[in-house]
Design a protein around this motif. Structure first.
Motif, mmCIF file in Angstrom:
data_model
loop_
_atom_site.group_PDB
_atom_site.id
_atom_site.type_symbol
_atom_site.label_atom_id
_atom_site.label_comp_id
_atom_site.label_asym_id
_atom_site.label_seq_id
_atom_site.Cartn_x
_atom_site.Cartn_y
_atom_site.Cartn_z
ATOM 1 N N ARG A 17 34.700 64.014 126.237
ATOM 2 C CA ARG A 17 34.130 64.918 125.236
ATOM 3 C C ARG A 17 35.199 65.915 124.858
ATOM 4 N N ALA A 18 35.397 66.072 123.581
ATOM 5 C CA ALA A 18 36.399 66.998 123.058
ATOM 6 C C ALA A 18 37.755 66.770 123.707
ATOM 7 N N GLY A 19 38.081 65.498 123.963
ATOM 8 C CA GLY A 19 39.393 65.153 124.493
ATOM 9 C C GLY A 19 39.536 65.239 125.998
ATOM 10 N N PHE A 20 38.487 65.598 126.710
ATOM 11 C CA PHE A 20 38.573 65.736 128.159
ATOM 12 C C PHE A 20 37.570 64.820 128.841
ATOM 13 N N GLU A 21 37.995 64.222 129.937
ATOM 14 C CA GLU A 21 37.102 63.359 130.701
ATOM 15 C C GLU A 21 36.010 64.213 131.326
ATOM 16 N N THR A 22 34.790 63.707 131.288
ATOM 17 C CA THR A 22 33.664 64.476 131.817
ATOM 18 C C THR A 22 33.469 64.285 133.303
ATOM 19 N N GLY A 23 34.129 63.310 133.889
ATOM 20 C CA GLY A 23 33.958 63.071 135.315
ATOM 21 C C GLY A 23 33.627 61.625 135.599
ATOM 22 N N GLU A 24 33.394 61.354 136.849
ATOM 23 C CA GLU A 24 33.190 59.980 137.283
ATOM 24 C C GLU A 24 31.727 59.631 137.537
ATOM 25 N N ARG A 25 30.795 60.550 137.272
ATOM 26 C CA ARG A 25 29.381 60.232 137.516
ATOM 27 C C ARG A 25 28.938 59.105 136.597
ATOM 28 N N THR A 26 28.350 58.071 137.176
ATOM 29 C CA THR A 26 27.844 56.956 136.387
ATOM 30 C C THR A 26 26.484 56.532 136.927
ATOM 31 N N PHE A 27 25.813 55.696 136.171
ATOM 32 C CA PHE A 27 24.589 55.065 136.657
ATOM 33 C C PHE A 27 24.548 53.636 136.140
ATOM 34 N N PRO A 28 23.852 52.759 136.869
ATOM 35 C CA PRO A 28 23.817 51.352 136.474
ATOM 36 C C PRO A 28 22.787 51.103 135.370
ATOM 37 N N VAL A 29 23.105 50.158 134.501
ATOM 38 C CA VAL A 29 22.161 49.669 133.501
ATOM 39 C C VAL A 29 21.879 48.220 133.864
ATOM 40 N N SER A 30 20.607 47.890 133.953
ATOM 41 C CA SER A 30 20.207 46.542 134.361
ATOM 42 C C SER A 30 19.580 45.782 133.203
ATOM 43 N N ILE A 31 19.644 44.467 133.282
ATOM 44 C CA ILE A 31 18.973 43.601 132.314
ATOM 45 C C ILE A 31 17.495 43.578 132.701
ATOM 46 N N PRO A 32 16.606 44.053 131.832
ATOM 47 C CA PRO A 32 15.193 44.166 132.211
ATOM 48 C C PRO A 32 14.561 42.845 132.658
ATOM 49 N N ALA A 33 14.911 41.760 132.024
ATOM 50 C CA ALA A 33 14.278 40.480 132.337
ATOM 51 C C ALA A 33 14.653 39.956 133.721
ATOM 52 N N THR A 34 15.861 40.296 134.175
ATOM 53 C CA THR A 34 16.325 39.734 135.455
ATOM 54 C C THR A 34 16.546 40.783 136.533
ATOM 55 N N GLY A 35 16.680 42.046 136.126
ATOM 56 C CA GLY A 35 16.991 43.102 137.075
ATOM 57 C C GLY A 35 18.458 43.124 137.470
ATOM 58 N N GLU A 36 19.234 42.179 136.917
ATOM 59 C CA GLU A 36 20.669 42.105 137.227
ATOM 60 C C GLU A 36 21.397 43.334 136.688
ATOM 61 N N LYS A 37 22.234 43.939 137.546
ATOM 62 C CA LYS A 37 23.032 45.077 137.098
ATOM 63 C C LYS A 37 24.025 44.576 136.055
ATOM 64 N N PHE A 38 23.987 45.179 134.879
ATOM 65 C CA PHE A 38 24.775 44.739 133.734
ATOM 66 C C PHE A 38 26.097 45.493 133.623
ATOM 67 N N ILE A 39 26.014 46.818 133.762
ATOM 68 C CA ILE A 39 27.195 47.659 133.557
ATOM 69 C C ILE A 39 26.932 49.044 134.122
ATOM 70 N N GLN A 40 27.977 49.773 134.450
ATOM 71 C CA GLN A 40 27.884 51.192 134.818
ATOM 72 C C GLN A 40 28.252 51.996 133.576
ATOM 73 N N VAL A 41 27.486 53.029 133.281
ATOM 74 C CA VAL A 41 27.782 53.894 132.142
ATOM 75 C C VAL A 41 27.875 55.340 132.601
ATOM 76 N N ALA A 42 28.546 56.151 131.806
ATOM 77 C CA ALA A 42 28.722 57.560 132.139
ATOM 78 C C ALA A 42 27.378 58.274 132.185
ATOM 79 N N ASP A 43 27.237 59.143 133.153
ATOM 80 C CA ASP A 43 26.025 59.937 133.326
ATOM 81 C C ASP A 43 26.295 61.326 132.764
#
Length: 88
Positions: A17-43
């Motif tokens: 944000r505004a040229g600076f990293e916000t940090g390493e906090r992330t959370f997983p996004v899962s595919i609803p149909a399978t529950g498989e973890k799809f990707i980690q995104v910034a929190d």
């Protein structure tokens, strides 16, 4: 998703944000149909989002002075165009 990319190193989970990293906090996004973890995104919190929106809003006036197009050769190019803005 990482396995589907030709270059997995291009996948970025951090947020900036505004040229600076916000940090390493992330959370997983899962595919609803399978529950498989799809990707980690910034929190991001509300403050992070507000700073990013304000920075983008402030930069928009500068971006608006550029015109971009794809030429007949298929190349993408941009040029600064003079514009007169109300209140300028």
């Amino acid at each position: 998703m990482r396995g589907q990319l030709s270059d997995p190193s291009l996948l970025e989970h951090r947020a900036f944000r505004a040229g600076f990293e916000t940090g390493e906090r992330t959370f997983p996004v899962s595919i609803p149909a399978t529950g498989e973890k799809f990707i980690q995104v910034a929190d991001l919190g509300a403050k992070d989002v507000r700073v990013a929106i304000d920075a983008a809003y402030g930069a928009q006036r500068e971006w608006a002075t550029w015109t971009c197009a794809i030429g007949s050769n298929g190349r993408y190019g941009c040029a600064r165009t003079p514009r007169i803005w109300p209140g300028s």
